[in-house]
Design an enzyme around this catalytic site. Structure first.
Site, mmCIF file in Angstrom:
data_model
loop_
_atom_site.group_PDB
_atom_site.id
_atom_site.type_symbol
_atom_site.label_atom_id
_atom_site.label_comp_id
_atom_site.label_asym_id
_atom_site.label_seq_id
_atom_site.Cartn_x
_atom_site.Cartn_y
_atom_site.Cartn_z
ATOM 1 N N HIS A 111 0.873 -1.176 0.000
ATOM 2 C CA HIS A 111 0.000 0.000 0.000
ATOM 3 C C HIS A 111 0.902 1.214 0.000
ATOM 4 O O HIS A 111 1.340 1.669 1.064
ATOM 5 C CB HIS A 111 -0.855 -0.066 1.274
ATOM 6 C CG HIS A 111 -1.871 1.024 1.403
ATOM 7 N ND1 HIS A 111 -3.220 0.783 1.256
ATOM 8 C CD2 HIS A 111 -1.763 2.338 1.690
ATOM 9 C CE1 HIS A 111 -3.900 1.909 1.452
ATOM 10 N NE2 HIS A 111 -3.029 2.861 1.714
ATOM 11 N N HIS A 127 2.132 5.186 -0.897
ATOM 12 C CA HIS A 127 1.692 6.561 -1.096
ATOM 13 C C HIS A 127 2.676 7.247 -2.028
ATOM 14 O O HIS A 127 3.881 6.978 -1.977
ATOM 15 C CB HIS A 127 1.594 7.282 0.252
ATOM 16 C CG HIS A 127 0.387 6.874 1.032
ATOM 17 N ND1 HIS A 127 0.116 7.319 2.299
ATOM 18 C CD2 HIS A 127 -0.650 6.047 0.717
ATOM 19 C CE1 HIS A 127 -1.031 6.800 2.729
ATOM 20 N NE2 HIS A 127 -1.505 6.012 1.789
ATOM 21 N N CYS A 147 -2.224 13.497 1.772
ATOM 22 C CA CYS A 147 -1.401 13.002 2.864
ATOM 23 C C CYS A 147 -1.664 13.851 4.099
ATOM 24 O O CYS A 147 -1.363 15.043 4.091
ATOM 25 C CB CYS A 147 0.077 13.081 2.481
ATOM 26 S SG CYS A 147 1.167 12.505 3.789
#
Lengths: 314, 314
Positions: free
Chosen positions: B211, B213, B244
Site C-alpha cells: 500500500h 503513497h 497526505c
C-alpha cells in the site's frame, strides 16, 4: 532483487530544466531570470545543465535569448553547460558563446522525425556531421537525443532495432552519449528493460542515458528498470518543468527532486544537494503560472517529530 | 532484469478510494454519491473495493454514512466490498450491514500506534481477537493494515524486524493478508525489497500486499520492486484520491489508473478496465474541490495519430 550490487554506485544527473523544461512552458522567462535559475541549480552540485537551445527564435521563442544566457554564465564554475543545436548554424552560435558541450536531436520514428524536424532520420544524421566536425575542431563534446525511443504519437510502438540503428550511428559518428527519450511518457519498465538489454549487447557500456517523461506516472519506475540494466546517466528537470506538448495539461519531464529522492534512498551517489535543487525550483515561484508537478516539492523533506495525524491513517 | 518470468502473471488490485481516499479528502460526499462512485468502480472489474469504515463518526465524519452505503450496495455483484473496523463495535456494525470482509489496522511503529489509535501495538493486536472471533463465526475474512512499515513521522526509520513481529502476529491470529503501508510516502525501492525479502523468508507466500503513497513520487517504483519480490496484491485509490495528512497539499494514495497503466504495460493481468476506472474518477468531478493527482487522468490514453508537436521536442 535490488540487493547484491546490481545498481550503479553513482549516477550522473543531467539537468534539462532550463532548456527542455522552459522550452515546454507557456511562460517565457527573461534572460535574467534564466541566469539566476541556472546559477541556483549550479549551486546544488548538478554536474551537467542544459542551459539553452540555439534554434530558430520564431519557432522556439522561449529559447530566443540563449546567446545572452550563455554569455552571462561565462564565469560559472562547476557544471558543464550544454546547448541544444539542430545544425551547423546553431553550433556556430553555441561555440561563439563559449559552449563546451552541445546536444543534437533526432528520433527513432521516421514519422516523428518528419513532423518534428522536417527531415528523415538519415538526413538528420547527415546534418550532424558538420556539427561533429566543428565540435572536434573546438574540443566540444556532442551528446545526442533519440526521441520516441519506445512510443511515437504518430506511429505507435517503436521497434528496438530502429532505436539501435540510429543510436549506433550517432555513437559511430562521434557522439559521446545517446539519451533515449520517452517523448510521450508512455513507456513501462518491461519495455525499458527490453530496449536497454538489446542496446547494451551491441553498444559501448556507458554510452547510454535515459530521459523519461512522467506523463502517465511511470518515469521513476522506468528509471529503476534502467538502473537495473546498468544505465548510470539520467535526465530530469527541476520541479518537473515542462509539460507534455502531446497531452495538454499533462506532466512532462521527470522532476529532478523526485529522481534525487529515489536515487539517494537507494544509496546511490549523485553529488547533488536535493534541497538546493528544490530551492532553485521554488525560486521560479509564480513566474510559470501554474504549480510545478514535482511530488517532492509538494511534500517537502522527511521530518521526524510532531505531525498532524488522523484516526485510521494507513 | 524484468524478463525471464520474474514478475507475477496476475495482480489483484485492491481499490481503497472510497475509504482511504475519501477519508483523507476535505470534502464530504453524500452517501448517494459514494454509492454511485462505488458502482462505477465495480463496473470496471475491480475485484476488491474498500467501501467504508465503521469508526467513530465524530472522528471521521467522511465515513459516518458507511452503514447506509453498505446497505445500498447489498445487491452489488462482482467485487468483494470491505470495511475498515477498529474494534468489535465496528465489526458488529459491519456484520449488520452484510459486509463479507473487514480490515483492521495497526502500525509497525509504537509511537505511531499510540498517536494514531491511542494504543500500544500489543494492545491493538489483543483488541483484534474479538474481531477475528466474530469474523470466523460469520464467515467473514479479515485483512490487516500495518502502517509505517518503512518510515514513521515520529520515530523515523522502522526496523524490518518490527514489521515482521506485528505482521506474523496478525497472520497467526487469522488475518488472511497483511497490507504493508508506506504511510508517509517516504520509502524507496531498496528499502521495499529489503523488507519484503525479510518477510518473504518467514511468512507464508501470498499473505502480503503493499500500500504505497505517492507523496514523494516513489509509489510506482516501489510497486515494481514489490512485484520483483513476488508480491501480487497492490492497493491503490481511483484518481489518487486522498491526500497526505502528514504533508498538507501533498499526494497520498497511489492512483489506480497509474498503477493499472504500468501493470498492463508489463503484461500483467488484472481483470480491470483502466478506462472504466478513469470514468469513475472523473465522475467525482468538482465534488472534491481540487484536481485529482493521477498522472494518467491528466494525460489520457495513448492515441496514435495526429498530435500537436514542437520543434526540438525530445
Amino acid at each position: 532483487m535490488l540487493s547484491g550490487g546490481r545498481l550503479p554506485r553513482r549516477v550522473r544527473v543531467v539537468e534539462v530544466g532550463p532548456r527542455d523544461g522552459l522550452q515546454n512552458e507557456r511562460a517565457i522567462l527573461s534572460a535574467g531570470a534564466k541566469v539566476a535559475f541556472i546559477r541556483r541549480l549550479a549551486a546544488s552540485g548538478l554536474p551537467a545543465i542544459e542551459a539553452g537551445a540555439f534554434v530558430r527564435p520564431d519557432r522556439v521563442p522561449q529559447m530566443a535569448d540563449s546567446d545572452e544566457v550563455f554569455r552571462a554564465l561565462a564565469d560559472l564554475r562547476g557544471p558543464v553547460l550544454s546547448a541544444l543545436v539542430p545544425n551547423r548554424r546553431g553550433m556556430e552560435r553555441a561555440l561563439a558563446c563559449g559552449a563546451r558541450e552541445v546536444a543534437v536531436f533526432t528520433a527513432a520514428s521516421e514519422a516523428f522525425a518528419r513532423r518534428n524536424i522536417n527531415m528523415s532520420i538519415a538526413d538528420s544524421l547527415a546534418s550532424f556531421r558538420e556539427v561533429l566536425s566543428l565540435a572536434r575542431a573546438h574540443g566540444c563534446r556532442v551528446r545526442a537525443y533519440v526521441s520516441t525511443a519506445w512510443w511515437c504519437p504518430y506511429a505507435g510502438r517503436i521497434a528496438p532495432d530502429a532505436v539501435l540503428r540510429v543510436a549506433s550511428a550517432l555513437i559511430e559518428m562521434g557522439c559521446y552519449e545517446v539519451s533515449l527519450a520517452d517523448t510521450i511518457g508512455a513507456a513501462t519498465p518491461g519495455e525499458v528493460s527490453a530496449l536497454l538489454e538489446r542496446l547494451g549487447r551491441e553498444m559501448p557500456a556507458g554510452g547510454l542515458a535515459v530521459h523519461f517523461h512522467d506523463t502517465r506516472g511511470t518515469a521513476l519506475a522506468n528509471v529503476l528498470a534502467s538502473l537495473l540494466c546498468g544505465v548510470a546517466t539520467v535526465d530530469a528537470a527541476a520541479g518537473g518543468l515542462g509539460g507534455c506538448p502531446y497531452a495538454p495539461g499533462a506532466a512532462g519531464n521527470l522532476a529532478t527532486e523526485d529522481l534525487l529522492y529515489m536515487l539517494h534512498g537507494l544509496g546511490i551517489e549523485t553529488g547533488v544537494d536535493l534541497e538546493a535543487v528544490a530551492v532553485a525550483s521554488r525560486s521560479l515561484g509564480d513566474a510559470l503560472g501554474h504549480p510545478l508537478p514535482s511530488r517532492y516539492l509538494a511534500a517537502g523533506p522527511l521530518r521526524a517529530g510532531r505531525a498532524a495525524g488522523d484516526a485510521g491513517a494507513v
